[in-house]
Motif scaffolding. Structure first.
Motif, PDB file in Angstrom:
ATOM      1  N   ARG A 106      12.538  10.107 -10.152  1.00  0.00           N
ATOM      2  CA  ARG A 106      12.102   8.883  -9.488  1.00  0.00           C
ATOM      3  C   ARG A 106      12.859   7.727 -10.144  1.00  0.00           C
ATOM      4  N   VAL A 148      13.099   3.648  -9.833  1.00  0.00           N
ATOM      5  CA  VAL A 148      12.303   2.616  -9.177  1.00  0.00           C
ATOM      6  C   VAL A 148      13.166   1.651  -8.370  1.00  0.00           C
ATOM      7  N   MET A 169       5.636  -5.665  -1.778  1.00  0.00           N
ATOM      8  CA  MET A 169       6.360  -5.925  -3.022  1.00  0.00           C
ATOM      9  C   MET A 169       7.720  -6.501  -2.689  1.00  0.00           C
TER      10      MET A 169
HETATM   11  C1  LIG Z   1       6.923   0.252  -8.630  1.00  0.00           C
HETATM   12  C2  LIG Z   1       5.566   0.378  -9.205  1.00  0.00           C
HETATM   13  O1  LIG Z   1       4.752  -0.522  -9.135  1.00  0.00           O
HETATM   14  O2  LIG Z   1       5.281   1.553  -9.752  1.00  0.00           O
HETATM   15  P1  LIG Z   1       3.909   1.995 -10.446  1.00  0.00           P
HETATM   16  O3  LIG Z   1       2.833   1.884  -9.421  1.00  0.00           O
HETATM   17  O4  LIG Z   1       4.207   3.419 -10.866  1.00  0.00           O
HETATM   18  O5  LIG Z   1       3.720   1.058 -11.607  1.00  0.00           O
END
Ligand SMILES: CC(=O)OP(=O)(O)O
Ligand SMILES: Nc1ncnc2c1ncn2[C@@H]1O[C@H](COP(=O)(O)OP(=O)(O)O)[C@@H](O)[C@H]1O
Ligand SMILES: [Mg+2]
Length: 405
Positions: A98, A100, A235
């Motif tokens: 993964r 990000v 986001m």
């Molecule tokens: C991108 C992100 O917020 O990941 P996580 O929810 O794993 O912190």
């Protein structure tokens, strides 16, 4: 492309800032062979919990200091090897990571090369908490199995279909472009998986349905998915924008930052830490776990109640926003730790939206279970569903598809 053409196993690594989650899956039948987690890396109280499902073994725990991610991955490799599932196994087809932040460059799962790693490094300024850990995970795995294909699956990839008007911030274009500033979105493997599973639950093809996905974990994000393609998500440049989260503020007036810098004498790093680590539910009431917040509410705790109400109010605003973005909604899907387990959050988020065709059946909402299920009453125009996410399976599926093509 695999080291062994008959190999069907994929090891998935999800390296976070202080944790590594992993799963070993056999893609021939989708079986989960081992799952585990290393947490509090770099602290004295590090912990590795490993469950070898393939051998029917029970969970093993190691509680000793694990200084860094390289040591964490070596400990994971040792645990797997103890069950005959080691990284030296010829049955391993790939390691799926993964990653990000993939910026605008990466729209698909990608075979990792030095050039790909260099790209991921260039994105560190926009993902300082996540990408460095992802790179360490990749390099350590490469050192352990240099011959094996390593595949990066990006959180941002599913959101690269967002139209420009949803991805652009309304700021000076030259400044934005020079600094990679735009809305990227995260949790993409979850939004992709859950939107597809929701279509399946409705007995439809993903291309036929519009879905609002609410991924409510520690990090939380919403997405609007039209016919299988993401058209908006909550986001943005980083995983800080949008919903109220366990420790992150989500949306705020950006002027809060100037105000704190000018009038409270806080440094940029202090404000960053405030908004990412000391805000959201924990900032509002001192707890970031929804179970604890519900327990406190049941005891009459006003602060916990307010935190819950702020959380739900933001969620409801995004449901309304994405309803408008999509025009027609077939389903709303709740997923991740809070979405899958917290019935009161689901009930409160949808309460009062009957005019939009949205309702939750109290009996169905109270039921528990691991399978995707509907919680809306028969008469409701829009399906409301609980759809467990499986980011590791999605990463393994994408990585395996790439190496076995
Ligand atoms: C991108 C992100 O917020 O990941 P996580 O929810 O794993 O912190
Ligand atoms: N039974 C439950 N009831 C309510 N909330 C829960 C329950 N189980 C987990 N959660 C919530 O889910 C959160 C973790 O979600 P998860 O998706 O595992 O997060 P992440 O993957 O981001 O670490 C916890 O912090 C807690 O708030
Ligand atoms: Mg998660």
């Amino acid at each position: 492309m695999t080291a062994n053409a008959n190999a069907t196993r994929v090891l998935v690594l999800n390296s976070g800032s202080s944790s590594v989650k992993y799963q070993l899956l056999d893609m021939a039948d989708g079986a989960r062979l081992a799952v585990g987690l290393v947490e509090r890396i770099g602290e004295d109280s590090s912990r590795l919990a490993h469950t070898p499902l393939a051998t029917g073994g029970t969970k093993r725990e190691i509680t000793e200091r694990i200084p860094d991610h390289a040591a964490a991955l070596k400990a994971v490799a040792d645990e797997l090897a103890a069950d005959g599932l080691g990284l030296d196994s010829p049955e391993l087809a790939a390691i799926g990571h993964r990653v990000v932040h993939g910026g605008s460059e990466f729209t698909e799962p990608t075979l990792i090369t030095d050039e790909v790693i260099a790209h991921i490094e260039r994105l560190i300024p926009v993902a300082p908490l996540h990408n460095p850990a992802n790179i360490t995970g990749i390099r350590t795995a490469q050192a352990l199995r240099p011959d094996l294909p390593q595949v990066a699956v990006f959180d941002t990839a599913f959101h690269t279909t967002m139209p420009e008007h949803a991805a652009r911030y309304a700021i000076d274009t030259a400044t934005a472009d020079a600094n990679m500033i735009r809305r990227y979105g995260f949790h993409g493997t979850s939004h992709a998986y859950v939107s597809r599973e929701t279509a399946k639950l409705l007995g439809k093809d993903p291309s036929e349905v519009n879905v609002i996905v609410l991924h409510l974990g520690n990090g939380a994000s919403a997405s609007a998915v039209a016919g299988g393609r993401c058209v908006d998500t909550s986001m943005g440049l980083t995983p800080l924008e949008g919903l109220v989260m366990g420790t992150r503020s989500g949306d705020i007036d950006p002027a809060v930052i100037f105000h704190l810098a000018r009038n409270a004498g806080m440094s940029t790093d202090e404000i960053d830490s405030l908004l990412n680590k000391k805000s959201g539910l924990i900032g509002l009431c001192g707890d970031n776990d929804m179970r604890e917040i519900r327990r406190r509410i049941d005891e009459g705790d006003e602060q916990a109640k307010l935190a819950f109400d702020v959380y739900v109010h933001r969620l409801k605003k995004y449901i309304g926003a994405y309803y408008a973005v999509l025009g027609k909604v077939d389903a709303i899907a709740f997923t991740a730790g809070v979405g899958e387990n917290a019935a009161p959050v689901r009930e409160a988020a949808v309460a009062g939206l009957e005019e939009l065709g949205l309702a939750v059946d109290a009996g169905l909402n109270a039921q528990r279970g691991d399978a995707a299920r509907l919680i809306s009453p028969e008469y409701a125009r829009v399906a409301v569903a609980v759809v467990p996410t499986d980011e590791e399976l999605e990463i393994a599926t994408q990585a395996y598809a790439l190496v076995s093509a």
